[in-house]
Write an enzyme that holds these catalytic residues in place. Structure first.
Site, PDB file in Angstrom:
ATOM      1  N   SER A  20       0.796  -1.235   0.000  1.00 39.73           N
ATOM      2  CA  SER A  20       0.000   0.000   0.000  1.00 39.73           C
ATOM      3  C   SER A  20       0.823   1.277   0.000  1.00 39.73           C
ATOM      4  O   SER A  20       0.256   2.368  -0.054  1.00 39.73           O
ATOM      5  CB  SER A  20      -0.954   0.012   1.203  1.00 39.73           C
ATOM      6  OG  SER A  20      -2.019  -0.884   0.982  1.00 39.73           O
TER       7      SER A  20
ATOM      8  N   LYS B   9      -0.039   3.666  -2.674  1.00 41.03           N
ATOM      9  CA  LYS B   9      -1.095   4.681  -2.569  1.00 41.03           C
ATOM     10  C   LYS B   9      -0.545   6.082  -2.355  1.00 41.03           C
ATOM     11  O   LYS B   9      -1.281   7.063  -2.498  1.00 41.03           O
ATOM     12  CB  LYS B   9      -2.060   4.297  -1.444  1.00 41.03           C
ATOM     13  CG  LYS B   9      -2.906   3.071  -1.811  1.00 41.03           C
ATOM     14  CD  LYS B   9      -3.608   2.464  -0.624  1.00 41.03           C
ATOM     15  CE  LYS B   9      -4.320   1.172  -1.044  1.00 41.03           C
ATOM     16  NZ  LYS B   9      -4.645   0.305   0.081  1.00 41.03           N
TER      17      LYS B   9
ATOM     18  N   SER C  34      -6.292   3.665   4.083  1.00 42.83           N
ATOM     19  CA  SER C  34      -5.658   2.812   3.072  1.00 42.83           C
ATOM     20  C   SER C  34      -6.692   2.066   2.245  1.00 42.83           C
ATOM     21  O   SER C  34      -6.509   0.891   1.882  1.00 42.83           O
ATOM     22  CB  SER C  34      -4.686   1.811   3.733  1.00 42.83           C
ATOM     23  OG  SER C  34      -3.766   1.322   2.785  1.00 42.83           O
TER      24      SER C  34
END
Length: 403
Positions: free
Chosen positions: A83, A86, A146
């Site tokens: 993640s 992101k 997230s």
């Protein structure tokens, strides 16, 4: 017989001595330091020989102001970023907001593709199917929660499809100088071609802090509630270290536990990256080690004060023959604690009037122990107007034959 007894006593004394702390410390200091990615017997988190030693597969400490890497291990290997991906998703959204392409209250739709079913294998903002939410809410859903659903929805909104958005991500990565990165999606869900290096992720973090100043405070927010569901930020250091104000966590089975962090202490900001370590606790502990090492071993120095003349540049065809040169803005460099900073002024040799105040007329280079640290432009401290025809002609003659 006496020889045998002597040897027994000698071996016993050696064994006893080896167990003492001072002897063990000396022997440890004699062993070569291992890197974070070496062998099955990974080192524990700590400092060996004055340098961090961590069990993560890759890690890095960067000075925010200069972009200089202060220490690293395996910084350029492309690894699954989970993640941490992101950060690029949020960065592109932030830049679209900054340019006016997006507005905070624009509504973004949640397609069947973007909708998150709430499985245990992915993190979600829990946007209802076929609903809409504002860009600013979805941005918080990406950064704090997230949310894969928010990431996909924003990707479709900006790129048409997630594949189209991935092309935008890679174009931006190339522009920023992220040479070991390839994005396939907006979330970081596993894909063999989806990779990023520790150095590249630090470059991206630096860009977010530098270019998204309006939205960077979101990265420090500890929780966000949407659709009556409150979720906390997974960056544990936000709760324990007041100097930490971002950025992003990540985890998949392939990527391990990852963390990109930034902290500011006494006017100095550091960025750290941890990739592929063993647990959420480990990524927090290893980041603390890097931050404490960086802030403990480096400091900010101000080689020169702005708006102070540090040299005199020669000017041709001007109403005056020279102009004072100095810094146009504050300039600091990061150096090992206690090291002296030296400066060298380099002025342009062929300056011609007119010259406006603030125009670049040279540069100053800072170094320490023979190593170049940083450089900054020197600017004219006053206007220099162009001389009339007769004076220029006279200057031309004297320039040819000497005064």
């Amino acid at each position: 017989m006496r020889t045998k007894h002597f040897l027994i006593i000698a071996f016993a004394a050696a064994a006893l001595l080896a167990g003492t702390p001072s002897f063990a410390a000396k022997k440890a200091a004699q062993k070569p330091a291992t890197t974070a990615s070496s062998s099955a017997t990974a080192p524990t988190t700590g400092i060996v020989g004055g340098v961090p030693v961590l069990p993560a597969k890759a890690w890095l400490v960067m000075d925010f102001d200069s972009g200089e890497v202060l220490a690293s291990s395996n910084p350029d290997e492309p690894l699954p970023p989970a993640s941490l991906t992101k950060m690029m998703t949020s960065y592109l959204v932030e830049q679209a907001l900054k340019s006016g392409k997006l507005k905070e209250n624009d509504l973004v739709s949640v397609s069947q593709y973007a909708w998150c079913r709430g499985s245990s294998t992915e993190s979600c903002m829990y946007l209802p199917l076929n609903s809409q939410a504002t860009v600013i809410d979805m941005l918080r859903g990406v950064i704090i929660q997230s949310g894969n659903d928010a990431s996909k929805a924003l990707a479709e909104h900006l790129g048409g499809t997630e594949e189209g958005f991935a092309k935008m991500m890679n174009a931006e990565a190339k522009r920023l100088g992220m040479t070991k990165t390839n994005f396939v999606n907006a979330t970081g869900l596993p894909d063999p071609a989806h990779k990023a290096s520790a150095r590249d992720l630090a470059i991206l973090a630096r860009a977010i802090i530098r270019d998204s100043s309006k939205y960077y405070p979101i990265y420090a927010e500890r929780d966000f509630t949407f659709n009556k569901i409150k979720q906390g930020n997974r960056n544990a250091l936000l709760y324990t270290d007041p100097s930490v104000d971002g950025l992003k966590t990540g985890h998949t089975e392939d990527a391990g536990y990852c963390l990109v962090t930034s902290a500011k202490r006494n006017g100095m900001r550091l960025i750290t990256v941890i990739l592929n370590t063993s647990s959420a606790q480990a990524r927090a502990d290893e980041t603390r080690t890097l931050l404490n090492w960086g802030f403990g071993n480096f400091e900010k120095a101000t080689p020169l004060q702005p708006n102070t003349a540090v040299g005199t540049a020669k000017v041709r065809y001007g109403t005056v023959d020279t102009v004072a040169a100095g810094l146009g803005a504050p300039w600091t460099v990061t150096v090992p604690r206690g090291q002296k900073v030296e400066t060298a002024v380099q002025l342009k040799p062929d300056l011609e009037a007119p010259i406006a105040k603030g125009a670049v007329v040279g540069k100053v280079v800072a170094s320490s122990n023979g190593k170049q640290l940083s450089e900054a432009p020197l600017v004219a401290q006053a206007d220099v107007e162009r001389a009339n025809f007769f004076k220029r002609a006279w200057q031309g003659v004297t320039g040819m034959f000497g005064k």
